[in-house]
Write a protein that holds these residues in place. Structure first.
Motif, short mmCIF file in Angstrom:
data_model
loop_
_atom_site.label_atom_id
_atom_site.label_comp_id
_atom_site.label_asym_id
_atom_site.label_seq_id
_atom_site.Cartn_x
_atom_site.Cartn_y
_atom_site.Cartn_z
N GLU A 550 0.79 -1.15 0.02
CA GLU A 550 0.07 -0.07 0.00
C GLU A 550 1.05 1.48 0.03
O GLU A 550 0.61 2.14 -0.81
CB GLU A 550 -0.82 -0.09 1.22
N GLN A 551 2.04 1.30 0.66
CA GLN A 551 2.84 2.55 0.89
C GLN A 551 4.10 2.46 0.20
O GLN A 551 4.80 3.35 0.11
CB GLN A 551 3.15 2.80 2.18
N ASP A 552 4.26 1.44 -0.72
CA ASP A 552 5.59 1.37 -1.28
C ASP A 552 5.53 2.17 -3.03
O ASP A 552 4.60 2.28 -3.39
CB ASP A 552 5.90 -0.03 -1.69
N LEU A 553 6.79 2.63 -3.15
CA LEU A 553 6.77 3.05 -4.52
C LEU A 553 6.45 2.23 -5.57
O LEU A 553 6.61 0.90 -5.62
CB LEU A 553 8.25 3.33 -4.79
N GLY A 554 5.54 2.72 -6.71
CA GLY A 554 5.33 1.67 -7.68
C GLY A 554 6.62 1.66 -8.63
O GLY A 554 7.47 2.34 -8.48
N LEU A 555 6.64 0.60 -9.46
CA LEU A 555 7.53 0.31 -10.51
C LEU A 555 8.14 1.61 -11.25
O LEU A 555 9.32 1.83 -11.44
CB LEU A 555 6.91 -0.94 -11.44
N GLN A 556 7.19 2.20 -11.83
CA GLN A 556 7.59 3.54 -12.46
C GLN A 556 8.25 4.36 -12.02
O GLN A 556 9.23 4.82 -12.49
CB GLN A 556 6.06 4.08 -13.40
N MET A 557 7.92 4.85 -10.70
CA MET A 557 8.46 5.84 -9.98
C MET A 557 9.93 5.19 -9.59
O MET A 557 10.77 6.05 -9.77
CB MET A 557 7.77 6.16 -8.80
N ARG A 558 9.84 4.26 -9.32
CA ARG A 558 11.33 3.36 -8.77
C ARG A 558 12.13 3.44 -9.82
O ARG A 558 13.31 4.02 -9.75
CB ARG A 558 10.94 2.08 -8.35
N GLN A 559 11.65 3.09 -11.00
CA GLN A 559 12.65 3.31 -12.23
C GLN A 559 13.12 4.81 -12.55
O GLN A 559 14.06 4.97 -12.73
CB GLN A 559 12.14 2.53 -13.39
N ILE A 560 12.13 5.61 -12.50
CA ILE A 560 12.62 7.16 -12.75
C ILE A 560 13.62 7.56 -11.75
O ILE A 560 14.72 8.10 -12.24
CB ILE A 560 11.65 7.87 -12.62
N LEU A 561 13.45 7.10 -10.18
CA LEU A 561 14.20 7.63 -9.29
C LEU A 561 15.66 7.14 -9.35
O LEU A 561 16.44 7.67 -9.54
CB LEU A 561 13.60 7.29 -8.00
N GLU A 562 15.65 5.89 -9.83
CA GLU A 562 16.82 5.13 -10.06
C GLU A 562 17.70 5.53 -11.04
O GLU A 562 18.66 5.82 -11.16
CB GLU A 562 16.58 3.53 -10.17
N ALA A 563 17.10 5.84 -12.30
CA ALA A 563 17.65 6.44 -13.47
C ALA A 563 18.19 7.74 -13.19
O ALA A 563 19.06 8.05 -13.89
CB ALA A 563 16.74 6.53 -14.65
#
Ligand code: ADP
Length: 634
Positions: A550-563
């Motif tokens: 429920e509170q975790d970052l989604g895949l898209q956001m995670r990938q953007i942040l990692e990039a």
């Protein structure tokens, strides 16, 4: 002929050469626009003079009426434009008429395809300006002097529109600019009073200054040549000051092209006069096409600002929020001071209230467009949808209104086109549905086939499919629309609320109970990889799925942040399995702990792949899968 000194020949910037070449070869079908472009420049030059003269009245040099004159010589095959605006110094002429200062020019040139039809559209977006003179002329002479400089500081700029141009210093008594076009052979039709008058009426009627043409008068007795009398051919009043009912659509459209440097008609406009505590007029336009530099930070944005009819500033950014940066137009205020600066605009409370009123105007105009011209709105959304999606984060007060303008792809469409509005979605929602369901992902193909949608498909519930990079971020700012909250179907423990019948719920509980043993075994096998294991009620066809906490970052956001090189908090997914799937049944009956472990890891990895994620240890996945394949074929 005056004396020319310090004559030199200079080369055009590469981009100018390319632009000239293209213009000459691709804008031949609408040659007459050269006049509009040159008049537009002359009008800008007068606007600049008027503004600078506010603080330096000397610039007006005695104060002759500000105007533009267009004349012609049939024998010499020339057309001449003269203005008494700000003018150019020698340096100005070299930089302004030898280079293109616009940001992103090089980028723009890269977009050119060599296909003349396509390129002429692109040039349209870029705005051709001065260089359009070479559509009809094979030689252009510019005589100019900057207001406030000595008569001896005039400049003569001359070019044949090929690789280079000449500049020389000359004497010029009057400030301002005179442009002489030596018409190409075959273009002498433009050296004609009627023709010029018609072109001016057609494209430049809205120009606020008088545009004069010589009147045909008979020679007085005993004189060889008649004295020239001049006649104003345009309406010569600022368009936005006139009553709406008196302005024709064509006039609005030509005015748009003048201020936006666009070749195409706008999609829509809104013209208003506000009276009362604040007094101002505004004329706002929605362009039909995105400029090529919509996403460049330094790209021009904002409105043209006038104070009591006097032009004060281009690109005044403070009147609209950033997500509406594609809107073009004019504001004319009676309350601001003539010497207002960008810094003052940023702090002035008057501007804040104008900004919120103008923002509302634009949103209303877009709502109207969406309602009355859905096809046009589709085009609008294609061009500007991504920018509109910045809205809910930037403009809290108008969140609901902006949400209503958003368009999405959905499971009820079949081609991934973003055409579904939230109101449409709710209008056809299932009875008892009090949520707006959506799924985010990398590509349309991936989300369309996502196992997360299985239960929705079975029950016929529509799910919005969000695949723009900005979408997950957008959804973090949208909590509800029309009282219905948004639910990410890949997140948390999916609760379909009223959409699940009591029997469904009871049955699900019983199944969950009967699978408690399997849940425990999976927890042990998957160990650190998962946050939780549970029986799924969102699957019909797939064996397993990974849900996001429920509170975790989604895949898209995670990938953007990692990039972007940021450290992202590690979060573990929830492993949900489909108890009715044959593979899960097989797993449940598996005696060997080793094979149970291999199979559970394979299911886990497959679920990650289906969600568009990459595997932490792809080699281990391949090894386990191959091991099973060997056993199978043994
Ligand atoms: P744009 O008008 O989009 O800047 P143009 O190629 O039309 O591009 O003109 C380039 C520049 O040349 C203008 O920005 C202006 O500085 C200068 N210029 C053109 N025409 C005139 C004029 N009649 N008087 C003064 N300056 C002019």
């Amino acid at each position: 002929m005056s004396v020319e000194t310090q004559k030199e020949t200079l080369g055009f910037q590469t981009e100018v050469k390319q632009l000239l070449h293209l213009m000459i070869h691709s804008l031949y079908s609408n040659k007459e626009i050269f006049l509009r472009e040159l008049i537009s420049n002359a009008s800008d030059a007068v606007d600049k003079l008027r503004f600078e003269a506010l603080s330096k009245p000397d610039l007006l040099e005695g104060g002759a009426e500000l105007k533009i004159r267009v004349s012609f010589d049939k024998d010499a095959k020339t057309v001449t434009l003269e203005d008494n605006g700000i003018g150019m110094s020698r340096e100005d002429a070299i930089t302004h008429l030898g280079t293109i200062a616009k940001s992103g020019t090089a980028d723009f040139m890269k977009h050119l395809t060599g296909d003349q039809k396509k390129d002429s559209h692109l040039i349209g977006q870029f705005g051709v300006g001065f260089y359009s003179a070479f559509i009809v002329a094979d030689k252009v002479d510019v005589y100019s002097r900057r207001a406030g400089t000595a008569a001896s500081e005039g400049v003569h700029w001359s070019s044949k529109g090929e690789g280079d141009f000449e500049v020389a210093t000359i004497d010029k008594a009057e400030r301002g600019t005179r442009i002489v076009l030596h018409l190409k052979s075959g273009e002498d039709e433009f050296a004609d009073g009627w023709r010029l008058r018609n072109i001016i009426k057609k494209y430049s009627d809205h120009i606020a200054l008088p545009i004069e043409l010589p009147k045909e008068v008979a020679a007085a007795e005993g004189e060889e040549k008649p004295a020239v009398e001049w006649e104003t051919v345009n309406r010569a009043s600022a368009l936005w000051t006139r009553p709406r009912t008196e302005i024709k659509d064509e006039e609005y459209q030509e005015f748009y092209k003048h201020i936006a440097h666009d070749f195409e008609n706008p999609l829509s406009w809104s013209h208003n006069k506000v009276e009362g505590k604040l007094e101002y007029s505004s004329l706002l336009y929605v362009p039909a096409r995105a400029p090529f530099d919509l996403y460049q930070r330094e790209a021009p944005k904002g409105l043209k600002l006038y104070v009591q009819r006097v032009f004060v500033m281009d690109q005044a950014e403070s009147f609209l929020p950033l997500y509406l940066r594609f809107i073009k137009g004019v504001v004319d205020s009676n309350d601001l001071s003539l010497n207002v600066s960008r810094e003052i605009l940023q702090k002035d409370p008057i501007i804040d209230s104008m900004k919120s009123a103008l923002t509302k105007r634009v949103l209303d105009m877009l709502e109207k467009l969406a309602k009355n011209e859905p096809e046009q709105y589709k085009g609008f959304w294609k061009n500007f949808g991504q920018v509109m999606k910045e809205g809910p984060a930037e403009d809290f007060a108008n969140k609901e209104k902006i949400a209503g303008l958003l368009r999405f792809a959905s499971t009820h469409g079949d081609d991934g086109e973003q055409v579904v509005g939230l109101a449409d979605y709710l209008a056809r929602a299932k009875e008892g549905q009090d949520k707006i369901y959506y799924l985010t992902g990398e590509t349309y193909a991936q989300v369309k086939n996502s196992p997360h949608l299985e239960v929705f498909r079975k029950k016929g519930i529509e799910v919005l499919l969000l695949t723009d990079r900005i979408d997950e971020w957008l959804m973090s700012y949208l909590n509800d629309f029309d009282g219905k909250s948004f639910v990410d179907v890949a997140r948390g423990d999916l609760d379909l609320g009223n959409l699940d019948s009591e029997e469904d719920k009871k049955a699900a509980e019983e199944v969950a109970k009967s699978k408690e043993g399997l849940v425990e075994r999976l927890k042990t096998a998957l160990g650190e990889s998962v946050a939780e294991v549970r029986v799924s009620h969102r699957l019909t066809d797939s064996p397993a799925i990974l849900a996001i906490g429920e509170q975790d970052l989604g895949l898209q956001m995670r990938q953007i942040l990692e990039a972007s090189g940021q450290k992202v908090p590690d979060s573990k997914p929830i492993f949900e399995f489909n108890p009715a799937h044959p593979l899960i049944e097989k797993l449940d009956n598996e005696q060997s702990d080793e094979r149970f472990g291999d199979l559970s890891h394979i299911l886990f990895d497959q679920a990650a792949l289906a969600a568009g994620d990459s595997l932490k240890d792809p080699a281990a996945y391949v090894r386990r899968l191959n091991k099973l394949l060997v056993e199978l074929s043994a």
